[in-house]
Design a protein around this motif. Structure first.
Motif, PDB file in Angstrom:
ATOM      1  N   ALA A 251       0.824  -1.211   0.000  1.00 49.96           N
ATOM      2  CA  ALA A 251       0.000   0.000   0.000  1.00 49.96           C
ATOM      3  C   ALA A 251       0.853   1.254   0.000  1.00 49.96           C
ATOM      4  O   ALA A 251       0.613   2.180   0.757  1.00 49.96           O
ATOM      5  CB  ALA A 251      -0.964   0.010   1.180  1.00 49.96           C
TER       6      ALA A 251
ATOM      7  N   LYS B 236       2.127   2.093   4.751  1.00 49.34           N
ATOM      8  CA  LYS B 236       1.325   1.162   5.522  1.00 49.34           C
ATOM      9  C   LYS B 236       2.232   0.124   6.169  1.00 49.34           C
ATOM     10  O   LYS B 236       3.316  -0.174   5.670  1.00 49.34           O
ATOM     11  CB  LYS B 236       0.324   0.476   4.578  1.00 49.34           C
TER      12      LYS B 236
ATOM     13  N   HIS C 118      -7.724  -0.930  10.768  1.00 51.03           N
ATOM     14  CA  HIS C 118      -7.426  -1.787   9.617  1.00 51.03           C
ATOM     15  C   HIS C 118      -7.388  -3.263   9.979  1.00 51.03           C
ATOM     16  O   HIS C 118      -7.617  -4.112   9.125  1.00 51.03           O
ATOM     17  CB  HIS C 118      -6.097  -1.381   8.976  1.00 51.03           C
TER      18      HIS C 118
ATOM     19  N   ASP D 198       2.940  -0.864  12.801  1.00 52.72           N
ATOM     20  CA  ASP D 198       3.697   0.023  11.920  1.00 52.72           C
ATOM     21  C   ASP D 198       5.000   0.389  12.615  1.00 52.72           C
ATOM     22  O   ASP D 198       5.019   1.186  13.551  1.00 52.72           O
ATOM     23  CB  ASP D 198       2.868   1.267  11.610  1.00 52.72           C
TER      24      ASP D 198
ATOM     25  N   GLU E  26      -5.890   5.615  -4.041  1.00 49.55           N
ATOM     26  CA  GLU E  26      -5.572   4.961  -2.775  1.00 49.55           C
ATOM     27  C   GLU E  26      -4.388   5.672  -2.114  1.00 49.55           C
ATOM     28  O   GLU E  26      -3.632   6.390  -2.755  1.00 49.55           O
ATOM     29  CB  GLU E  26      -5.241   3.487  -3.012  1.00 49.55           C
TER      30      GLU E  26
ATOM     31  N   GLY F  72      -2.703   7.142   2.017  1.00 50.77           N
ATOM     32  CA  GLY F  72      -3.039   7.432   3.398  1.00 50.77           C
ATOM     33  C   GLY F  72      -2.100   8.402   4.062  1.00 50.77           C
ATOM     34  O   GLY F  72      -1.173   8.956   3.443  1.00 50.77           O
TER      35      GLY F  72
ATOM     36  N   THR G  80      -0.458   9.007   8.299  1.00 47.94           N
ATOM     37  CA  THR G  80      -0.420   8.519   9.671  1.00 47.94           C
ATOM     38  C   THR G  80       0.629   9.286  10.461  1.00 47.94           C
ATOM     39  O   THR G  80       1.573   9.849   9.887  1.00 47.94           O
ATOM     40  CB  THR G  80      -0.122   7.009   9.718  1.00 47.94           C
TER      41      THR G  80
ATOM     42  N   LEU H  74      -6.518   5.719   6.045  1.00 44.64           N
ATOM     43  CA  LEU H  74      -6.124   4.900   4.900  1.00 44.64           C
ATOM     44  C   LEU H  74      -7.293   4.755   3.935  1.00 44.64           C
ATOM     45  O   LEU H  74      -8.428   4.500   4.348  1.00 44.64           O
ATOM     46  CB  LEU H  74      -5.675   3.514   5.370  1.00 44.64           C
ATOM     47  N   TYR H  75      -6.985   4.898   2.634  1.00 46.15           N
ATOM     48  CA  TYR H  75      -7.976   4.697   1.577  1.00 46.15           C
ATOM     49  C   TYR H  75      -7.534   3.516   0.722  1.00 46.15           C
ATOM     50  O   TYR H  75      -6.398   3.480   0.233  1.00 46.15           O
ATOM     51  CB  TYR H  75      -8.107   5.951   0.714  1.00 46.15           C
ATOM     52  N   SER H  76      -8.444   2.549   0.540  1.00 51.32           N
ATOM     53  CA  SER H  76      -8.132   1.333  -0.209  1.00 51.32           C
ATOM     54  C   SER H  76      -9.297   0.975  -1.118  1.00 51.32           C
ATOM     55  O   SER H  76     -10.440   1.394  -0.895  1.00 51.32           O
ATOM     56  CB  SER H  76      -7.860   0.156   0.747  1.00 51.32           C
TER      57      SER H  76
ATOM     58  N   LYS I 219     -12.605   3.847   3.410  1.00 48.04           N
ATOM     59  CA  LYS I 219     -11.779   4.694   4.279  1.00 48.04           C
ATOM     60  C   LYS I 219     -11.727   4.049   5.655  1.00 48.04           C
ATOM     61  O   LYS I 219     -12.755   3.656   6.207  1.00 48.04           O
ATOM     62  CB  LYS I 219     -12.387   6.089   4.369  1.00 48.04           C
TER      63      LYS I 219
ATOM     64  N   LYS J 250     -10.112   4.914   9.473  1.00 46.43           N
ATOM     65  CA  LYS J 250      -9.532   6.049  10.202  1.00 46.43           C
ATOM     66  C   LYS J 250      -9.712   5.836  11.692  1.00 46.43           C
ATOM     67  O   LYS J 250     -10.702   5.256  12.149  1.00 46.43           O
ATOM     68  CB  LYS J 250     -10.214   7.356   9.767  1.00 46.43           C
TER      69      LYS J 250
END
Length: 752
Positions: free
Chosen positions: A152, A156, A189, A195, A345, A347, A349, A381-383, A399, A401
């Motif tokens: 991603a 990610k 997620h 992470d 897509e 994100g 963070t 995050l957008y997927s 989305k 979040k």
């Protein structure tokens, strides 16, 4: 009867007289250059199979010694061995300190010891000292058997695979840095999302790890194993490093000690470090990846017997992603191998951490460790995994979040003592962690900006209390045992904003015994048997849905292995392992649903070899086999999707302090089933990386090449049902993220 009482009295008097008036050796081991404690050093009494291992603060203790002169030998890889004589007096603690000087790494220095049960840790120490670590991904690959993949856009958390698990982003491996958790419970997620990109690679001092669930002080997420990254308490030298490479890639990192030498001589140290990354990457749609890391760390004495280590850090990252693309779109030419279906897509963070660690040596020579930590964390995050399957008009973009505060406390009280004339250490401790997550969100969106439907939205309140105790004892000159037990209690609460703020609560607890046995034939051969019970933890949204029932399903594991030095410059670690899980209720963060997975069984074989070919040339080889299966399913229908069956890494490393150094390394992952009946297969890959550097006293110049032979490979793969915009029917097939093509980066590091 009176005669029997007299005999027993005489025996007790004899025993107490025999072990009375014994003495103790207490010491500390430090680095001559940094003045910092050395942990994990091997301490032995010459001619006797008695010894100890230095702890996190560099302390060691050998108890119940008859009054006499002794010769104490200390060795640690990368340092010159040292020996000192000490006279032990009755009812006294004889104090002895060692200051070790660093030298070139030699496998001849590695000793198999009954006092050192950290059989896998030896491998890690060798790799840390020999390999150049270039990013957070390389840090995880130090653990033999770990496979990781990014899918991603670089920002990610990596997908992790270990011991027949598709761990997703951290569900079944416990990751910490300086004892502070990386995994996020009940993440937007997925459970255990870890992470680790806030770790600056150049600051890593070592990695402690163990595969399996055999340590009483490790609780949540440690089903397949655990790893703790230790960052440096003091910098050997100030440094600045600049990197530049293909695909518009740039990196700048640096660190500097900020206290004067006068303060350092009094064991007061502090440094600041920072890192900035930018890359468009190799995808057709530029990543525009940006990451910033800042860290400050202080280590010093609050008193003669108490050390404080305080770390503050902050991290921010933002990126675009091409996501996972279907095989059919590449095959028909709709997009290229590095293309995208949904270019929106990506994100953003950030995470800010505070970590305070106190180590106290009490008047009775006990070691008491206390830790307080806090983190503020934000994630968006957008997927789009299915494209137009659910919404043929607007697409299936989602989305995820959340905004989170977490804090915790760890404490461990360690008592080195003797049972008869046997060396033993008793540990008792507590772990507490509390997470408060606001507005944990799963939504259907379009182009990142338009909210189409709220699927999940709520606040999560999760607390975990763990209490543990273990006893490590040398039962004989050759046999060492560690017996432990752990109790975990979870309290979960979910406030559902989409159901008129309905509040649901649940709680559960579990008891987990552990047993580790180590038989050391000599300083070349050790056998071990590890047995333990653990648990698979679950997301709060699963827990409250199950009303707290069956949400801490037990896991039972066993390892039988060896640590063997057949030749002075060869080290082999091999183990057969077995793991059984009762149940997993999986919260699918991408869909907002709960899926029970049933019982599973995994078994396999691990082998790691380290070989010093010459003074400066080293070879390493790791191979890991696994057989993961679902229990109760028909043969051929019982595969665990995406679980890695075979993986191997290895290579050659040339290590010179002043001059040319380099490495040539490979990574291999075999084919594996992508679904339960293996009708869809995730193809394996073989990738080769290379590194060449030239070092002088004040600078290092180097070239790092990923995928030296420009192999076309798929870094992550999933069996996904999706529909493209012009398709009338959905198709289930492999969706993948491509691995990096040939990718060269040059770097210059200046030390001062």
């Amino acid at each position: 009867m009176n005669l029997l009482k007299r005999i027993l009295f005489i025996q007790l008097l004899t025993i107490s007289t025999t072990f009375a008036h014994l003495g103790t050796i207490v010491g500390k081991i430090t680095d001559s250059k940094t003045k910092q404690p050395i942990r994990g050093a091997n301490i032995v009494l010459t001619g006797l199979n008695r010894g100890a291992i230095s702890d996190d603060a560099g302390y060691f203790q050998i108890n119940n010694l008859s009054p006499a002169p002794y010769n104490v030998e200390v060795s640690f890889m990368g340092y010159l061995a040292q020996a000192q004589a000490v006279i032990v007096k009755a009812d006294e603690a004889s104090v002895i300190n060692f200051i070790l000087t660093s030298t070139e790494v030699s496998l001849e220095e590695v000793k198999v010891s009954a006092a050192n049960p950290q059989h896998q840790q030896v491998i890690s120490n060798i790799d840390i000292k020999l390999r150049n670590i270039n990013n957070s991904q390389e840090v995880l690959r130090i653990i033999p058997g770990v496979v990781i993949g990014q899918h991603a856009g670089g920002g990610k958390a990596e997908q992790i695979f270990l011991r027949g698990f598709d761990i997703d982003h951290g569900t079944d491996i416990r990751l910490t840095v300086d004892g502070m958790p990386i995994n996020m419970v009940s993440h937007a997620h997925g459970q255990g999302y870890a992470d680790a990109h806030f770790i600056i690679p150049e600051l890593i001092d070592g990695v402690d790890f163990k595969k399996g669930l055999y340590d009483a002080d490790k609780g949540n997420f440690s089903t397949a194993g655990w790893a703790n990254f230790r960052t440096k308490s003091v910098l050997d030298q100030n440094f600045v490093k600049a990197e530049a490479g293909q695909f518009n890639t740039y990196r700048l990192v640096g660190g500097a000690n900020i206290l004067l030498k006068k303060a350092q001589d009094k064991n007061q140290n502090a440094y600041l470090a920072g890192e900035y990354n930018y890359s468009d990457a190799y995808f057709d749609v530029p990543q525009h990846f940006k990451r910033l890391n800042l860290l400050g760390k202080y280590h010093g004495h609050l008193s003669a017997n108490t050390n404080l280590t305080f770390t503050a850090s902050t991290f921010w990252s933002k990126w675009n992603a091409s996501g996972q693309i279907p095989d059919r779109a590449v095959a028909d030419g709709s997009i290229g191998f590095f293309g995208a279906i949904d270019p929106n897509e990506g994100g953003e963070t950030n995470r800010t951490n505070l970590n305070a660690q106190f180590v106290t040596l009490t008047k009775r020579n006990h070691v008491w460790k206390n830790q307080f930590y806090y983190a503020n964390y934000n994630f968006e995050l957008y997927s789009n995994f299915t494209f137009f399957l659910e919404d043929p008009i607007n697409g299936d973009q989602i989305k995820q979040k959340e905004a989170r505060n977490l804090w915790g406390y760890n404490s461990n009280y360690s008592i080195a003592h003797g049972i008869g004339q046997k060396q033993a250490t008793f540990n008792i401790g507590v772990n507490y962690r509390h997470d408060l997550t606001n507005d944990s969100e799963l939504s259907h969106t379009q182009n990142r900006s338009e909210l189409l439907e709220a699927i999940k939205l709520g606040d999560i309140n999760e607390a975990n209390l763990g209490i543990y105790a273990d006893e490590n004892i040398q039962l004989s000159n050759k046999l060492t045992a560690t017996v432990g037990v752990r109790f975990d209690y979870f309290h979960n609460q979910y406030l559902d904003h989409l159901q008129t703020n309905t509040k649901s609560k649940a709680q559960a607890s579990i008891l987990s015994p552990k047993l580790n046995l180590y038989y050391t034939q000599n300083n070349k051969l050790q056998l071990y048997l590890n047995l333990g019970k653990g648990f698979h933890s679950n997301d709060t949204r699963v827990v409250v849905a199950q009303n707290g029932l069956d949400i801490l399903p037990p896991a039972y594991g066993a390892d039988f292995g060896t640590n063997w030095k057949p030749f002075p410059k060869v080290l082999i670690n091999a183990a057969y392992w077995y793991l059984w899980l009762q149940q997993e209720f999986v919260y699918v963060g991408d869909a907002g649903v709960v899926e029970p997975s049933g019982q599973s069984v995994r078994s396999g074989f691990d082998v790691s070899v380290r070989y010093q070919l010459t003074r400066n040339l080293f070879a390493d080889f790791d191979a890991n086999w696994a057989k993961p299966r679902a229990v109760g399913e028909a043969e051929g229908q019982n595969f665990l999707p995406l679980a890695v069956k075979f993986t191997s890494i290895g290579g050659l490393t040339l290590k010179n302090k002043n001059g040319f150094s380099g490495s040539l390394r490979y990574r291999y992952v075999g084919d594996r089933p992508a679904n339960e009946d293996s009708s869809i297969v995730a193809k394996g890959y073989f990738v080769t990386d290379a590194l060449l550097s030239y070092t002088k006293s004040r600078y290092t110049l180097g070239l790092n090449i990923q995928n030296l032979f420009n192999t076309r490979w798929k870094e992550t793969q999933f069996a996904t049902e999706s529909r493209l915009k012009d398709e009338s029917q959905p198709v289930e097939e492999i969706h993948f993220t491509p691995g990096t093509p040939f990718n060269a980066r040059a770097f210059l590091q200046i030390q001062f």
